[in-house]
Design a protein around this motif. Structure first.
Motif, mmCIF file in Angstrom:
data_model
loop_
_atom_site.group_PDB
_atom_site.id
_atom_site.type_symbol
_atom_site.label_atom_id
_atom_site.label_comp_id
_atom_site.label_asym_id
_atom_site.label_seq_id
_atom_site.Cartn_x
_atom_site.Cartn_y
_atom_site.Cartn_z
ATOM 1 N N GLU A 8 0.757 -1.260 0.078
ATOM 2 C CA GLU A 8 -0.162 0.179 0.115
ATOM 3 C C GLU A 8 0.994 1.200 -0.219
ATOM 4 N N ALA A 9 1.967 1.268 0.775
ATOM 5 C CA ALA A 9 2.901 2.340 0.798
ATOM 6 C C ALA A 9 3.622 2.503 -0.660
ATOM 7 N N ARG A 10 3.976 1.325 -1.156
ATOM 8 C CA ARG A 10 4.672 1.535 -2.671
ATOM 9 C C ARG A 10 3.523 2.113 -3.575
ATOM 10 N N LYS A 11 2.181 1.814 -3.454
ATOM 11 C CA LYS A 11 1.200 2.401 -4.428
ATOM 12 C C LYS A 11 0.954 3.829 -4.298
ATOM 13 N N GLN A 12 1.072 4.221 -2.892
ATOM 14 C CA GLN A 12 0.938 5.597 -2.643
ATOM 15 C C GLN A 12 2.340 6.467 -3.003
ATOM 16 N N ALA A 13 3.419 5.572 -2.901
ATOM 17 C CA ALA A 13 4.492 6.320 -3.170
ATOM 18 C C ALA A 13 4.608 6.492 -5.027
ATOM 19 N N VAL A 14 4.261 5.610 -5.600
ATOM 20 C CA VAL A 14 4.040 5.564 -6.957
ATOM 21 C C VAL A 14 2.778 6.679 -7.474
ATOM 22 N N THR A 15 1.937 7.121 -6.891
ATOM 23 C CA THR A 15 0.899 7.827 -7.230
ATOM 24 C C THR A 15 1.650 9.140 -6.923
ATOM 25 N N SER A 16 2.246 9.327 -5.610
ATOM 26 C CA SER A 16 2.880 10.683 -5.419
ATOM 27 C C SER A 16 3.912 11.104 -6.436
ATOM 28 N N ILE A 17 4.594 10.167 -6.861
ATOM 29 C CA ILE A 17 5.746 10.320 -7.940
ATOM 30 C C ILE A 17 5.097 10.742 -9.193
ATOM 31 N N MET A 18 3.932 10.113 -9.577
ATOM 32 C CA MET A 18 3.061 10.561 -10.880
ATOM 33 C C MET A 18 2.707 12.006 -10.607
ATOM 34 N N ARG A 19 2.230 12.125 -9.374
ATOM 35 C CA ARG A 19 1.570 13.648 -9.228
ATOM 36 C C ARG A 19 2.650 14.661 -9.287
ATOM 37 N N TYR A 20 3.878 14.441 -8.731
ATOM 38 C CA TYR A 20 4.984 15.133 -8.819
ATOM 39 C C TYR A 20 5.411 15.549 -10.267
ATOM 40 N N PHE A 21 5.304 14.545 -11.123
ATOM 41 C CA PHE A 21 5.895 14.943 -12.623
ATOM 42 C C PHE A 21 4.897 15.602 -13.049
ATOM 43 N N GLU A 22 3.490 15.358 -12.939
ATOM 44 C CA GLU A 22 2.571 16.018 -13.616
ATOM 45 C C GLU A 22 2.657 17.399 -13.022
ATOM 46 N N GLU A 23 2.976 17.800 -11.802
ATOM 47 C CA GLU A 23 2.710 19.109 -11.444
ATOM 48 C C GLU A 23 3.979 20.074 -11.671
ATOM 49 N N ASN A 24 5.031 19.354 -11.602
ATOM 50 C CA ASN A 24 6.506 20.064 -11.595
ATOM 51 C C ASN A 24 7.170 19.826 -13.080
ATOM 52 N N MET A 25 7.090 18.874 -13.692
ATOM 53 C CA MET A 25 7.962 18.636 -14.907
ATOM 54 C C MET A 25 7.046 18.796 -16.162
ATOM 55 N N GLU A 26 7.772 19.042 -17.194
ATOM 56 C CA GLU A 26 7.035 19.402 -18.423
ATOM 57 C C GLU A 26 6.544 17.970 -19.057
ATOM 58 N N GLU A 27 6.761 16.793 -18.489
ATOM 59 C CA GLU A 27 6.273 15.737 -19.066
ATOM 60 C C GLU A 27 5.277 14.827 -17.736
ATOM 61 N N CYS A 28 4.452 14.037 -18.350
ATOM 62 C CA CYS A 28 4.012 13.157 -17.164
ATOM 63 C C CYS A 28 4.761 11.820 -17.158
ATOM 64 N N ILE A 29 4.732 11.107 -16.367
ATOM 65 C CA ILE A 29 5.356 9.776 -16.093
ATOM 66 C C ILE A 29 4.104 8.616 -15.721
ATOM 67 N N GLY A 30 4.383 7.592 -16.466
ATOM 68 C CA GLY A 30 3.392 6.687 -16.254
ATOM 69 C C GLY A 30 3.654 5.690 -14.861
ATOM 70 N N ASN A 31 2.727 4.658 -14.654
ATOM 71 C CA ASN A 31 2.753 3.922 -13.512
ATOM 72 C C ASN A 31 3.978 3.065 -13.430
ATOM 73 N N ILE A 32 4.287 2.519 -14.499
ATOM 74 C CA ILE A 32 5.486 1.671 -14.615
ATOM 75 C C ILE A 32 7.032 2.344 -14.350
ATOM 76 N N ALA A 33 6.886 3.423 -15.044
ATOM 77 C CA ALA A 33 8.283 4.206 -14.913
ATOM 78 C C ALA A 33 8.527 4.766 -13.419
ATOM 79 N N ALA A 34 7.065 5.319 -13.112
ATOM 80 C CA ALA A 34 7.248 5.780 -11.684
ATOM 81 C C ALA A 34 7.516 4.732 -10.645
ATOM 82 N N SER A 35 7.098 3.539 -10.867
ATOM 83 C CA SER A 35 7.454 2.361 -10.158
ATOM 84 C C SER A 35 8.989 1.944 -10.107
ATOM 85 N N GLY A 36 9.394 2.211 -11.391
ATOM 86 C CA GLY A 36 10.923 1.806 -11.765
ATOM 87 C C GLY A 36 11.693 3.009 -11.033
#
Length: 88
Positions: A8-36
């Motif tokens: 559950e913590a891993r799932k939340q961390a991946v979601t947080s990474i995806m959100r970070y990329f969405e809000e702070n980077m010029e590109e989105c990151i997918g679930n698999i890339a965020a997990s990696g």
């Protein structure tokens, strides 16, 4: 030592990474890339954070142990001193 986190913590961390990329980077990151990316950070940087946390706890425990004698010290041979009658 491999640092493992609960699913559950891993799932939340991946979601947080995806959100970070969405809000702070010029590109989105997918679930698999965020997990990696999370796996990379856990393996590469995680031990640094873990080791620092262990060092912090060790320091705190050593402080507490050094104060232990003050907290639980009892004077020896107090029986007779406590029972002495005041001199009149």
């Amino acid at each position: 030592m491999t640092i493992e986190i609960a699913p559950e913590a891993r799932k939340q961390a991946v979601t947080s990474i995806m959100r970070y990329f969405e809000e702070n980077m010029e590109e989105c990151i997918g679930n698999i890339a965020a997990s990696g990316l999370l796996g990379f950070f856990l393996e590469e940087v995680g031990p640094l954070v873990y080791n620092q946390a262990v060092a912090d706890v060790q320091e705190r425990l050593q402080q507490r142990v050094s104060e232990l004698d003050l907290e639980v010290h009892e004077d020896e041979f107090q029986y007779w001193r406590k029972r002495q009658r005041p001199i009149k």
